[in-house]
Design a protein around this motif. Structure first.
Motif, mmCIF file in Angstrom:
data_model
loop_
_atom_site.group_PDB
_atom_site.id
_atom_site.type_symbol
_atom_site.label_atom_id
_atom_site.label_comp_id
_atom_site.label_asym_id
_atom_site.label_seq_id
_atom_site.Cartn_x
_atom_site.Cartn_y
_atom_site.Cartn_z
ATOM 1 N N ARG B 2 0.845 -1.178 0.000
ATOM 2 C CA ARG B 2 0.000 0.000 0.000
ATOM 3 C C ARG B 2 0.887 1.236 0.000
ATOM 4 O O ARG B 2 2.078 1.163 0.284
ATOM 5 C CB ARG B 2 -0.879 0.025 1.251
ATOM 6 C CG ARG B 2 -1.989 -1.009 1.236
ATOM 7 C CD ARG B 2 -2.793 -0.962 2.512
ATOM 8 N NE ARG B 2 -1.930 -1.124 3.680
ATOM 9 C CZ ARG B 2 -1.715 -0.179 4.572
ATOM 10 N NH1 ARG B 2 -2.266 0.999 4.423
ATOM 11 N NH2 ARG B 2 -0.931 -0.394 5.601
ATOM 12 N N GLU B 4 1.605 4.940 1.628
ATOM 13 C CA GLU B 4 1.325 5.712 2.832
ATOM 14 C C GLU B 4 1.945 7.092 2.632
ATOM 15 O O GLU B 4 3.106 7.199 2.255
ATOM 16 C CB GLU B 4 1.971 5.001 4.034
ATOM 17 C CG GLU B 4 1.302 5.287 5.352
ATOM 18 C CD GLU B 4 1.835 4.378 6.441
ATOM 19 O OE1 GLU B 4 2.974 4.606 6.881
ATOM 20 O OE2 GLU B 4 1.119 3.431 6.839
ATOM 21 N N ALA B 7 4.620 12.932 5.509
ATOM 22 C CA ALA B 7 4.288 14.317 5.853
ATOM 23 C C ALA B 7 5.387 15.266 5.372
ATOM 24 O O ALA B 7 5.146 16.184 4.602
ATOM 25 C CB ALA B 7 4.072 14.452 7.351
ATOM 26 N N ARG B 346 4.373 -2.645 3.285
ATOM 27 C CA ARG B 346 3.828 -3.968 3.044
ATOM 28 C C ARG B 346 2.532 -4.155 3.816
ATOM 29 O O ARG B 346 2.342 -3.589 4.879
ATOM 30 C CB ARG B 346 4.831 -5.036 3.471
ATOM 31 C CG ARG B 346 6.105 -5.000 2.620
ATOM 32 C CD ARG B 346 6.716 -6.345 2.533
ATOM 33 N NE ARG B 346 6.829 -6.988 3.844
ATOM 34 C CZ ARG B 346 7.022 -8.290 3.994
ATOM 35 N NH1 ARG B 346 7.102 -9.042 2.949
ATOM 36 N NH2 ARG B 346 7.133 -8.812 5.191
ATOM 37 N N GLY B 347 1.649 -4.962 3.259
ATOM 38 C CA GLY B 347 0.436 -5.319 3.991
ATOM 39 C C GLY B 347 -0.747 -4.476 3.597
ATOM 40 O O GLY B 347 -0.654 -3.557 2.846
#
Lengths: 516, 347
Positions: B2, B4, B7, B346-347
């Motif tokens: 995924r 992410e 910032a 991951r995940g």
């Protein structure tokens, strides 16, 4: 729930020392909590306290930096929503995850059946859904297309979806935000049945009275930490509120005042429906100086159309707008600004601000074309920056400075900048559309006190909100919208929440004619 | 897997990733050279030498960069307002046609240069005006209209060169009459093959930068491009801003064709532009739509083209390697820029 000792061992869910950081921001820090069988716990906290992050970790959307999740004594592998589903955790999101073009039964069974066995288990699935809806009081027709259902019905489908997958633990994220009081009661009835059937529930909400009504225990989060845990049977709203923000809060109470002359008048205005959004049907409304008019209603009943109309985005198809007794020749956002209408939009991220722009640029987004910010086509960035600095100081916007990008601000600080932008030119009319949605208790009190102060200075305020408490505590006059129609105005205190709820559900309107 | 969001990306991340993208591009070039049966180091060396290895090579690169700066600016301006102008090629030819119309005897005085430049800009603006009005009035997708106008314009040029504009002394070739001396852009330094079009392109970049940052119109343009809904809500006249942006963009693209005819070629032919309008998109994207950055990326892209030409004369590797290099450079750069904003977990 009578024999506490017997249940003490029976934790169906345990979170142990959960921490999650996003860069410099610590969203969760060492959070531990346990959920017992047949128990409802409420997760309470200001916006940004870490509630949603925690639930996303539990459901496997995020991976925690530290800590473990145990479901029925078994550790849950991190970052795997399928494992969470298989372990019996069901989540009802705030924003529904349904396919509008499919039927209820298809939505519920989607993903549970193998591609090859299409049609086989359908009769069984239908019977099972019918049984579940009967047992849990979730009335919804299995063959109805989800797109044709009301918001309350869609939520029932979401809950059915979780129950169909044998969820033993239900997580509900702000489930009442879109419901009428009556629908909320029905939801609570369903939840009580679920508890009786042995399910456990985590209930996330901003609304303190609901937390007290449904939960056994309430866990309060602040800045990513658990700051308190209370038995809801031995507490009250004021105590919960002060735990949430870490201090006593004086909620502003608006005192009634005599209204002045009408500043903005809508005469039998109708607008076309835009896509799925309801249009206005023969709305007549006076916004008077020194008065707060509250507009209640279930979301999607024409409030957006009314807000678009007053902010200049939409022109009436029938009927007319009068400002100061005259009809504007053209009607546009710029014209609305020229008539000193301050507009606080519903969605501060999408319509209120430009997230890639800095605070200075956002501060002059509406006034940029006039002196002192612009002269002969050239921007005067020095004047713009000093305007932004004024707002930052006067409205207590917490930020690094006017050159910071606004996307890095919290919702409350973003809203304060918008407040400053629209209130600094001393408006005559204020349109406040969901002005405190998603804000913490402290910011809510601040925004409300600013609106009251503006009213006391002679502005006409139109307050649109889905929160009846907010409407009732602030408004001098309350109108209810249902299917694009406007109810007559009710004076402050003349209606109970239940009575308003009936209007919100469409009762009391006479054949589309409004009686305002 | 995924994505992410990050910032605040570290400096190492923000500098390292684009450099890594450049490295990956070089590796792809090496592999391509190997496949073509040549020594990858020699090929790369020849590309670099061919682009910047001598005064002649460098000037050739800057000459090639000139139209790319103009089309790059045209695309950058339009894309900034989220106006997807894919038609810089058509606007370029509009400018080239004006250069010929004005430069082959319509006026015989030095004043012809500025007049024809302004008319060229007007013509380019006019070419984009149609698509933008269709967009603002009727909601027609400008990607389709601007793209298709390119082909219409090419056919129109071809008609002109076979018909009314055909050079009677051209021995039957489809090309225009040569421009008179007054209508030609002089060289910046006598004896060096670099014309004033390049200087004009640099000035245009600075002007565009000032428009974007300092003017009210620039603010409106950036607001419309960054968040259309918020801009409309704030009372910014969105349609007017889109039309003005289109006029600026079309005018800039037209200067590319105008300066190629008036500065370099001296006449109009069908092969005036080897896709400068399309390459302008790559130039603008690599520069992150920053007008000053466009100058740098235009020179970089021009260098790859000029260097590859020189390399293919020396080695057996075809010049198509330049197109593949650019394509991979763009893809790697887009990926690198994405990874400065998000990380893969991951995940």
């Amino acid at each position: 729930m009578t024999d506490k000792n017997a249940q003490a061992e029976e934790f169906v869910l345990r979170l142990d020392g959960i921490s999650k950081r996003f860069g410099a921001l610590t969203a969760n820090s060492g959070i531990s909590l346990g959920l017992r069988r047949g128990e409802v716990i409420a997760l309470l906290g200001e916006n940004g306290a870490g509630k949603t992050t925690l639930m996303n970790i539990l459901f496997g959307h995020y991976v925690a930096d530290e800590g473990t999740v145990e479901v029925f004594g078994e550790p849950l592998p991190p970052g795997n929503p399928r494992a969470a589903l298989a372990a019996g955790v069901g989540m009802v999101h705030q924003h529904f995850t349904l396919a509008d073009n499919l039927s209820v039964i298809d939505n519920i069974t989607l993903g549970t059946e193998s591609l090859w066995s299409r049609g086989n288990g359908r009769a069984a699935a239908r019977a099972r859904i019918k049984a579940l809806s009967r047992d849990f009081g979730l009335a919804v027709h299995p063959d109805a297309r989800v797109g044709s259902l009301s918001v309350g019905e869609r939520q029932r489908v979401e809950i059915l979806k979780a129950l169909y997958r044998d969820a033993r633990i239900l997580i509900l994220d702000e489930p009442t935000a879109v419901l009428t009081p009556q629908e909320t009661d029905a939801l609570f009835d369903t939840l009580r049945r679920a508890i009786a059937a042995g399910l456990s529930i985590i209930f996330i909400s901003h609304k303190l009275h609901e937390v007290i009504a449904i939960a056994d225990r309430c866990i309060v989060l602040r800045h990513g930490k658990v700051v308190g845990e209370v038995d809801t049977h031995s507490t009250d709203r004021a105590k919960l509120a002060s735990m949430m923000v870490g201090g006593e809060i004086a909620l502003p109470e608006a005192e009634a005042r005599a209204p002045g002359p009408a500043l903005l008048r809508l005469n039998h205005v109708s607008t076309r429906a835009k896509g799925t959004a309801t249009g206005l049907r023969q709305v007549t409304l006076d916004l008077c100086s020194g008065q707060i008019i509250g507009l209640a209603g279930v979301s999607g009943n024409g409030q957006a159309a009314l807000a678009d109309l007053v902010s200049g985005l939409v022109r009436p198809d029938q009927g007319s707008i009068e400002i100061g007794g005259r009809q504007p020749i053209v009607w546009s956002p710029r014209e609305a600004l020229r008539h000193r209408i301050a507009r606080i939009p519903e969605d501060r991220h999408k319509t209120g601000t430009i997230s890639d722009f800095n605070l200075t640029e956002n501060a002059v987004l509406e006034g940029y074309s006039c002196p002192p910010f612009s002269r002969r086509g050239w921007m005067n960035w020095r004047a713009a920056e000093s305007f932004a600095k004024d707002i930052i100081a006067k409205y207590d916007v917490r930020c690094q400075g006017p050159a910071q990008r606004i996307r890095l601000l919290s919702g409350g600080n973003m809203q304060k900048l918008i407040l400053g932008r629209v209130l600094e030119p001393t408006p005559k009319i204020i349109l406040a559309n969901q002005p405190v949605r998603g804000l913490d208790v402290g910011a809510i009190a601040y925004v409300h006190s600013r609106l009251i102060a503006a009213r006391d200075a002679g502005a006409a305020v139109l307050l649109i909100s889905e929160d009846l408490d907010e409407i009732q505590s602030l408004s001098d006059v309350i109108h209810v919208m249902s299917e694009g129609r406007l109810s007559p105005g009710f004076a402050r205190g003349s209606m109970t929440a239940a009575e308003l709820g009936l209007w919100m559900a469409g009762q009391g309107f006479e054949g589309g004619e409004d009686a305002a | 897997m995924r994505l992410e969001p990050i910032a605040n990306a570290s400096l190492a991340r923000r500098l390292g990733l684009p450099l890594a993208a450049l490295g990956a591009t070089v590796i792809v070039a090496g592999v391509l050279a190997l496949i073509a049966g040549a020594n990858p180091f020699a090929v790369l060396g020849q590309i670099v030498t061919g682009a910047v290895g001598s005064k002649f090579a460098l000037l050739e690169t800057l000459n090639r960069a000139t139209p790319l700066i103009f089309t790059g600016l045209a695309v950058a301006v339009a894309f900034k307002a989220k106006l997807w102008n894919i038609g810089a090629e058509a606007q370029l030819y509009a400018g080239a046609i004006i250069a010929v119309l004005m430069g082959t005897g319509a006026m015989e005085s030095p004043i012809v240069l500025p007049v024809s430049a302004l008319l060229a800009m007007a013509a380019g603006a006019l070419v984009l005006l149609g698509p933008v009005l269709l967009k603002t009035r009727l909601g027609v997708d400008e990607v389709v209209t601007t793209l298709l106008l390119n082909f219409i314009m090419l056919l129109f040029v071809s008609y002109l060169l076979e018909g009314p504009m055909k050079d009677p002394m051209g021995m039957g070739w489809p090309k225009s009459e040569p421009l008179i001396k007054d209508a030609r852009l002089p060289r910046i330094v006598e004896g060096l093959r670099l014309h004033w079009g390049f200087a004009l392109a640099l000035i245009a970049a600075v002007v565009v930068y000032i428009i974007e940052r300092r003017t009210t119109f620039g603010f409106e343009m950036r607001a419309v491009g960054s968040n259309l809904g918020a801009a409309r809500f704030a009372g910014i006249p969105v349609n007017r801003v889109l039309v003005q942006t289109a006029l600026l963009s079309g005018g800039l693209a037209a200067l590319a064709g105008w300066s190629e005819v008036a500065g370099l070629k001296g006449h109009l032919s069908q092969d005036l532009s080897p896709g400068f309008g399309y390459t302008g998109i790559i130039v603008a994207m690599l520069a992150l739509l920053n007008p000053i950055g466009v100058v740098g990326t235009a020179i970089f892209v021009a260098g790859i083209f000029v260097g590859s030409d020189a390399m293919s004369r020396a080695a057996v590797v075809p010049t198509y390697i330049a197109d593949m290099l650019l394509a991979s450079a763009l893809l790697f750069m887009v990926l690198a820029l994405l990874l400065t904003r998000v990380r893969v977990v991951r995940g």
